[in-house]
Write a protein that holds these residues in place. Structure first.
Motif, PDB file in Angstrom:
ATOM      1  N   ARG A  30       0.961  -1.287   0.116  1.00  0.00           N
ATOM      2  CA  ARG A  30      -0.047   0.338   0.301  1.00  0.00           C
ATOM      3  C   ARG A  30       1.487   0.499   0.257  1.00  0.00           C
ATOM      4  O   ARG A  30       0.831   2.652  -0.601  1.00  0.00           O
ATOM      5  N   TYR A  31       2.416   1.132   0.810  1.00  0.00           N
ATOM      6  CA  TYR A  31       3.165   2.568   0.857  1.00  0.00           C
ATOM      7  C   TYR A  31       4.322   2.209   0.363  1.00  0.00           C
ATOM      8  O   TYR A  31       4.703   1.277   0.593  1.00  0.00           O
ATOM      9  N   ARG A  32       4.708   3.819  -0.118  1.00  0.00           N
ATOM     10  CA  ARG A  32       6.242   3.398  -0.604  1.00  0.00           C
ATOM     11  C   ARG A  32       6.968   3.422   0.804  1.00  0.00           C
ATOM     12  O   ARG A  32       8.580   3.197   0.749  1.00  0.00           O
ATOM     13  N   HIS A  33       6.564   4.450   0.998  1.00  0.00           N
ATOM     14  CA  HIS A  33       8.058   4.120   2.676  1.00  0.00           C
ATOM     15  C   HIS A  33       7.921   3.008   3.138  1.00  0.00           C
ATOM     16  O   HIS A  33       7.620   3.220   4.630  1.00  0.00           O
ATOM     17  N   LYS A  34       8.764   2.534   3.423  1.00  0.00           N
ATOM     18  CA  LYS A  34       9.339   1.077   3.591  1.00  0.00           C
ATOM     19  C   LYS A  34       9.499   1.332   4.988  1.00  0.00           C
ATOM     20  O   LYS A  34       9.891   1.073   6.398  1.00  0.00           O
ATOM     21  N   TRP A  35      10.772   1.860   5.416  1.00  0.00           N
ATOM     22  CA  TRP A  35      11.578   2.503   6.368  1.00  0.00           C
ATOM     23  C   TRP A  35      10.245   3.260   7.105  1.00  0.00           C
ATOM     24  O   TRP A  35      10.108   3.220   8.938  1.00  0.00           O
ATOM     25  N   SER A  36       9.436   4.758   7.541  1.00  0.00           N
ATOM     26  CA  SER A  36       7.901   4.467   8.177  1.00  0.00           C
ATOM     27  C   SER A  36       6.285   2.754   8.124  1.00  0.00           C
ATOM     28  O   SER A  36       6.720   3.315   9.607  1.00  0.00           O
ATOM     29  N   ILE A  37       6.637   2.818   7.390  1.00  0.00           N
ATOM     30  CA  ILE A  37       6.009   1.395   8.002  1.00  0.00           C
ATOM     31  C   ILE A  37       6.849   0.053   9.020  1.00  0.00           C
ATOM     32  O   ILE A  37       6.363  -0.049  10.362  1.00  0.00           O
ATOM     33  N   ILE A  38       8.245   0.315   9.140  1.00  0.00           N
ATOM     34  CA  ILE A  38       9.012  -0.368   9.638  1.00  0.00           C
ATOM     35  C   ILE A  38       9.025   0.546  11.253  1.00  0.00           C
ATOM     36  O   ILE A  38       8.859  -0.525  12.510  1.00  0.00           O
ATOM     37  N   ALA A  39       9.305   1.558  11.137  1.00  0.00           N
ATOM     38  CA  ALA A  39       9.725   2.576  12.303  1.00  0.00           C
ATOM     39  C   ALA A  39       8.044   2.498  12.829  1.00  0.00           C
ATOM     40  O   ALA A  39       8.201   2.244  14.029  1.00  0.00           O
ATOM     41  N   ASP A  91      -9.822  -7.636   5.776  1.00  0.00           N
ATOM     42  CA  ASP A  91      -9.423  -6.096   4.697  1.00  0.00           C
ATOM     43  C   ASP A  91     -10.228  -5.195   6.145  1.00  0.00           C
ATOM     44  O   ASP A  91     -10.187  -3.702   5.604  1.00  0.00           O
ATOM     45  N   ASP A  92     -11.167  -5.255   6.213  1.00  0.00           N
ATOM     46  CA  ASP A  92     -12.084  -3.961   6.700  1.00  0.00           C
ATOM     47  C   ASP A  92     -11.716  -3.250   7.907  1.00  0.00           C
ATOM     48  O   ASP A  92     -12.083  -1.921   7.851  1.00  0.00           O
ATOM     49  N   GLU A  93     -10.645  -3.742   8.543  1.00  0.00           N
ATOM     50  CA  GLU A  93      -9.763  -2.929   9.764  1.00  0.00           C
ATOM     51  C   GLU A  93      -8.734  -1.478   9.055  1.00  0.00           C
ATOM     52  O   GLU A  93      -8.920  -0.801  10.039  1.00  0.00           O
ATOM     53  N   HIS A  94      -8.220  -1.643   7.485  1.00  0.00           N
ATOM     54  CA  HIS A  94      -7.809  -1.019   8.110  1.00  0.00           C
ATOM     55  C   HIS A  94      -8.004   0.017   6.238  1.00  0.00           C
ATOM     56  O   HIS A  94      -7.837   1.102   6.455  1.00  0.00           O
ATOM     57  N   ASN A  95      -9.830  -0.106   6.224  1.00  0.00           N
ATOM     58  CA  ASN A  95      -9.930   1.310   5.283  1.00  0.00           C
ATOM     59  C   ASN A  95     -10.310   2.174   5.902  1.00  0.00           C
ATOM     60  O   ASN A  95      -9.691   2.965   4.882  1.00  0.00           O
ATOM     61  N   GLU A  96     -10.014   2.280   6.797  1.00  0.00           N
ATOM     62  CA  GLU A  96     -10.180   3.833   7.426  1.00  0.00           C
ATOM     63  C   GLU A  96      -9.202   4.718   7.693  1.00  0.00           C
ATOM     64  O   GLU A  96      -8.517   6.215   7.183  1.00  0.00           O
ATOM     65  N   VAL A  97      -7.633   3.654   8.443  1.00  0.00           N
ATOM     66  CA  VAL A  97      -6.951   4.375   8.549  1.00  0.00           C
ATOM     67  C   VAL A  97      -5.315   4.576   7.722  1.00  0.00           C
ATOM     68  O   VAL A  97      -5.071   5.321   7.494  1.00  0.00           O
ATOM     69  N   ARG A  98      -5.938   4.287   6.413  1.00  0.00           N
ATOM     70  CA  ARG A  98      -5.145   4.388   4.900  1.00  0.00           C
ATOM     71  C   ARG A  98      -4.674   5.623   4.900  1.00  0.00           C
ATOM     72  O   ARG A  98      -3.339   5.915   4.654  1.00  0.00           O
ATOM     73  N   LYS A  99      -6.172   7.017   5.495  1.00  0.00           N
ATOM     74  CA  LYS A  99      -4.937   7.696   4.877  1.00  0.00           C
ATOM     75  C   LYS A  99      -4.453   8.779   5.861  1.00  0.00           C
ATOM     76  O   LYS A  99      -3.937   9.638   5.191  1.00  0.00           O
ATOM     77  N   TYR A 100      -3.875   8.082   6.883  1.00  0.00           N
ATOM     78  CA  TYR A 100      -3.131   9.285   8.109  1.00  0.00           C
ATOM     79  C   TYR A 100      -1.836   8.949   7.597  1.00  0.00           C
ATOM     80  O   TYR A 100      -0.725   9.257   7.781  1.00  0.00           O
ATOM     81  N   ALA A 102       2.015   6.455   6.059  1.00  0.00           N
ATOM     82  CA  ALA A 102       2.246   5.071   6.331  1.00  0.00           C
ATOM     83  C   ALA A 102       2.875   4.925   8.017  1.00  0.00           C
ATOM     84  O   ALA A 102       2.360   4.012   8.762  1.00  0.00           O
ATOM     85  N   PHE A 103       3.349   5.924   8.965  1.00  0.00           N
ATOM     86  CA  PHE A 103       3.718   5.845   9.863  1.00  0.00           C
ATOM     87  C   PHE A 103       2.057   5.039  10.972  1.00  0.00           C
ATOM     88  O   PHE A 103       2.821   4.444  11.834  1.00  0.00           O
ATOM     89  N   ILE A 104       1.202   6.621  10.889  1.00  0.00           N
ATOM     90  CA  ILE A 104       0.616   6.978  11.644  1.00  0.00           C
ATOM     91  C   ILE A 104      -0.076   4.940  11.192  1.00  0.00           C
ATOM     92  O   ILE A 104      -1.199   4.841  12.581  1.00  0.00           O
ATOM     93  N   ALA A 105      -0.262   5.240  10.025  1.00  0.00           N
ATOM     94  CA  ALA A 105      -1.492   3.086  10.054  1.00  0.00           C
ATOM     95  C   ALA A 105      -1.066   2.636  10.497  1.00  0.00           C
ATOM     96  O   ALA A 105      -1.855   1.633  11.027  1.00  0.00           O
ATOM     97  N   THR A 106       0.201   2.199  10.169  1.00  0.00           N
ATOM     98  CA  THR A 106       1.057   1.002  10.503  1.00  0.00           C
ATOM     99  C   THR A 106       0.663   1.318  12.537  1.00  0.00           C
ATOM    100  O   THR A 106       1.158   0.225  12.712  1.00  0.00           O
ATOM    101  N   THR A 107       1.279   2.421  13.011  1.00  0.00           N
ATOM    102  CA  THR A 107       2.106   2.815  13.905  1.00  0.00           C
ATOM    103  C   THR A 107      -0.481   1.898  14.967  1.00  0.00           C
ATOM    104  O   THR A 107       0.078   1.080  15.871  1.00  0.00           O
ATOM    105  N   ILE A 108      -1.305   2.621  14.509  1.00  0.00           N
ATOM    106  CA  ILE A 108      -2.271   2.583  15.049  1.00  0.00           C
ATOM    107  C   ILE A 108      -2.969   0.839  14.476  1.00  0.00           C
ATOM    108  O   ILE A 108      -3.581  -0.124  15.330  1.00  0.00           O
ATOM    109  N   LEU A 109      -2.624   0.084  13.423  1.00  0.00           N
ATOM    110  CA  LEU A 109      -3.305  -1.047  12.755  1.00  0.00           C
ATOM    111  C   LEU A 109      -1.957  -1.792  13.302  1.00  0.00           C
ATOM    112  O   LEU A 109      -2.533  -2.961  13.850  1.00  0.00           O
ATOM    113  N   PHE A 110      -1.131  -2.063  13.285  1.00  0.00           N
ATOM    114  CA  PHE A 110      -0.573  -3.078  14.081  1.00  0.00           C
ATOM    115  C   PHE A 110      -0.682  -2.992  16.464  1.00  0.00           C
ATOM    116  O   PHE A 110      -0.429  -3.947  16.253  1.00  0.00           O
TER     117      PHE A 110
END
Length: 185
Positions: A30-39, A91-100, A102-110
């Motif tokens: 979904r996101y290009r910023h891999k290091w933001s996902i990792i963080a 997949d339903d739980e991820h739709n709302e958070v995508r707009k924030y 990579a970092f915020i979405a990953t932190t919240i979703l994880f």
């Protein structure tokens, strides 16, 4: 050191094929910023696993020692059996958070995905077993990163080559052995 190494190994193994590992794959696509996902994975894991390890350590201090030993052993064995059941990503739980982003979405979703997950339960049990919140938190976080960073960086290619069934059996065996060891010591 034992708490750290055991925590690292058990969570790294338990995480293989887990829904948060599938979430890593989803976020990497979904996101290009891999290091933001990792963080985001790192921050969410530290927060969630610190609370979990603290709770495990606290609950053992409240329960009588003989009862706590049986509960810890039973939990290790239960998590071992639970690891044998493959996870699916909702997949339903991820739709709302995508707009924030990579970092915020990953932190919240994880953080949310880890609530009640087998690696969170394992962290609670490890916290109870070792009563060393810092070593368990560091170990489980390292284990989580070992399992998820390659997925974020290498994605689908790596998931196709991992023998997920074998990894689940090994992880299950590790947890069951830890349960038996907890009973004997």
């Amino acid at each position: 050191m034992d708490a750290f190494l055991t925590s690292t190994l058990t969570v790294a193994l338990a995480e293989i094929g887990d829904k948060t590992q599938l979430l890593s794959l989803f976020l990497a696509a979904r996101y290009r910023h891999k290091w933001s996902i990792i963080a985001g994975i790192f921050v969410a894991t530290v927060l969630n696993h610190f609370i979990s390890a603290w709770f495990g350590s606290w609950i053992v201090g409240v329960l009588p020692e003989d009862i706590a030993t049986y509960i810890v052993a039973a939990c290790f064995i239960a998590v071992g059996l639970w690891v044998l059941i493959p996870d699916k990503l909702d997949d339903d739980e991820h739709n709302e958070v995508r707009k924030y982003g990579a970092f915020i979405a990953t932190t919240i979703l994880f953080f949310v995905a880890e609530i009640g997950d087998k690696t969170q339960v394992a962290t609670i049990v490890l916290g109870a077993q070792y009563s060393n919140v810092l070593a368990v938190t560091m170990g489980t976080t390292v284990g989580m990163m070992i399992a998820n960073v390659p997925i974020v960086l290498l994605g689908g290619k790596l998931m196709q080559k991992l023998p997920l069934d074998l990894a689940r059996y090994v992880a299950a065996a590790v947890f069951i052995v830890l349960g038996i060891v907890a009973l004997l010591w």
